[in-house]
Enzyme design. Sequence first.
Site, mmCIF file in Angstrom:
data_model
loop_
_atom_site.group_PDB
_atom_site.id
_atom_site.type_symbol
_atom_site.label_atom_id
_atom_site.label_comp_id
_atom_site.label_asym_id
_atom_site.label_seq_id
_atom_site.Cartn_x
_atom_site.Cartn_y
_atom_site.Cartn_z
ATOM 1 N N LEU A 1 0.660 2.202 3.265
ATOM 2 C CA LEU A 1 0.678 1.037 3.188
ATOM 3 C C LEU A 1 1.292 0.386 1.757
ATOM 4 O O LEU A 1 0.561 0.940 0.743
ATOM 5 C CB LEU A 1 -0.334 0.106 3.603
ATOM 6 C CG LEU A 1 -0.478 -1.437 3.370
ATOM 7 C CD1 LEU A 1 0.837 -2.012 4.365
ATOM 8 C CD2 LEU A 1 -1.837 -2.013 3.421
ATOM 9 N N ASP A 2 2.288 0.025 1.612
ATOM 10 C CA ASP A 2 2.909 -0.424 0.333
ATOM 11 C C ASP A 2 3.019 0.765 -0.561
ATOM 12 O O ASP A 2 3.094 0.431 -1.900
ATOM 13 C CB ASP A 2 1.882 -1.823 -0.276
ATOM 14 C CG ASP A 2 2.139 -2.916 0.691
ATOM 15 O OD1 ASP A 2 3.155 -3.145 1.222
ATOM 16 O OD2 ASP A 2 1.201 -3.478 0.701
ATOM 17 N N GLU A 3 3.286 1.939 -0.196
ATOM 18 C CA GLU A 3 3.482 3.172 -0.961
ATOM 19 C C GLU A 3 4.843 3.817 -0.899
ATOM 20 O O GLU A 3 4.926 4.927 -1.226
ATOM 21 C CB GLU A 3 1.975 4.234 -1.042
ATOM 22 C CG GLU A 3 0.783 3.312 -1.414
ATOM 23 C CD GLU A 3 -0.302 4.527 -1.277
ATOM 24 O OE1 GLU A 3 0.047 5.708 -1.379
ATOM 25 O OE2 GLU A 3 -1.508 3.959 -1.367
#
Length: 282
Positions: free
Chosen positions: A225-227
Site C-alpha cells: 500500500l502506497d509504496e
Amino acid sequence: MQHTYVLTLSCPDRPGIVHAVSGFLFERGGNIEEAAQYNDHDTGLFFMRVQFACDQLSEEALRTQLAQFADGFSMNWGLHPLSAPMRTVLLVSKEGHCLNDLLFRWKSGLLPLDIRAIISNHREFYQLAASYNVPFHHIPVTAATKAQAEAKQFEIIQNEQAELVVLARYMQILSDDLCKKLAGRAINIHHSFLPSFKGAKPYYQAHDRGVKLIGATAHYVTADLDEGPIIEQDVARADHSKTVEDLTAMGRDTESQVLARAVKWHSEHRVLLNGHKTVIFK
C-alpha cells in the site's frame, strides 16, 4: 505516409547500445526525432527512449525485426505508435478534483488519452461523466462485495482494452490480486503526509501539527500500500495563518497537478520502471 513511434527499452549496460539502436533504425529508414538514455551504475542497467519516424516498414514488420534485434541484448522493450492515444479508465470516489482536472485536460488536447470509462463506488460524478460523453459505471463496494466489485471493475477495464488505469482519488484499497493484474499500468495519487498522517482527515492532522509543506505523490499501484514506484511529487508552502480549509484546497490543487504530470509522462511513454524506482525521460 510516415508513421511516428516511441521505442522504449532497458537491458544490461554494455558499450555500443546507442550505436546499435540508432544503426538498426537507420538501416530501416528510421529518422530519430528525440532520444534520451540513462545508465544506472548501481544496477548495471541501461534505459533508453527513442522517438522516430519510419515509412519503409509496417508496424508488424518493425516489431518482428525488433524482437530479433533485442534478443542479442536481453532487452525489455516496447514499441508504441505515437498517433494512438492511450486507452484509459478512471476510478474515483467522492472527491472529484483530480477527475475533473484530468477530464478537462483531456478534452483540451493536453493529454494523449482515450478515456473509455469512469468507475466509481458512488454516484456523485455521473453527470460530470455525461457532460464529457464518457460512460459511467457505478459499482458499490463493501467488505462483503469487494471481490465481486473488483471482478466487475476488471471486466470493464478488459473490455475497454485499457492500457492505463488512474485512481483519481479512489478511496478503496485494491486487493493484491487486482494490483498484480494492473501492474505497471495503474497510477494512484495521495497526499505526501504518509506515513505521518494516515486516515480520512490528513489535512486536519497536518493543521494540528502546524506543517509548513503540503505535498502530493503520484505512484504506480502495487500490493504494498502506497509504496509503489514514484512517478512525480510536488509541494506547496504553508504557514501559521492557513486554516484547515486552506490546506485542503492547496492539497487538492497540488494533487491534481502532480497526477496530471504523471499521467502525461506515462501516456507519452516517458516512464520506465527500474525495480522499485522509475526512470523518467521528460
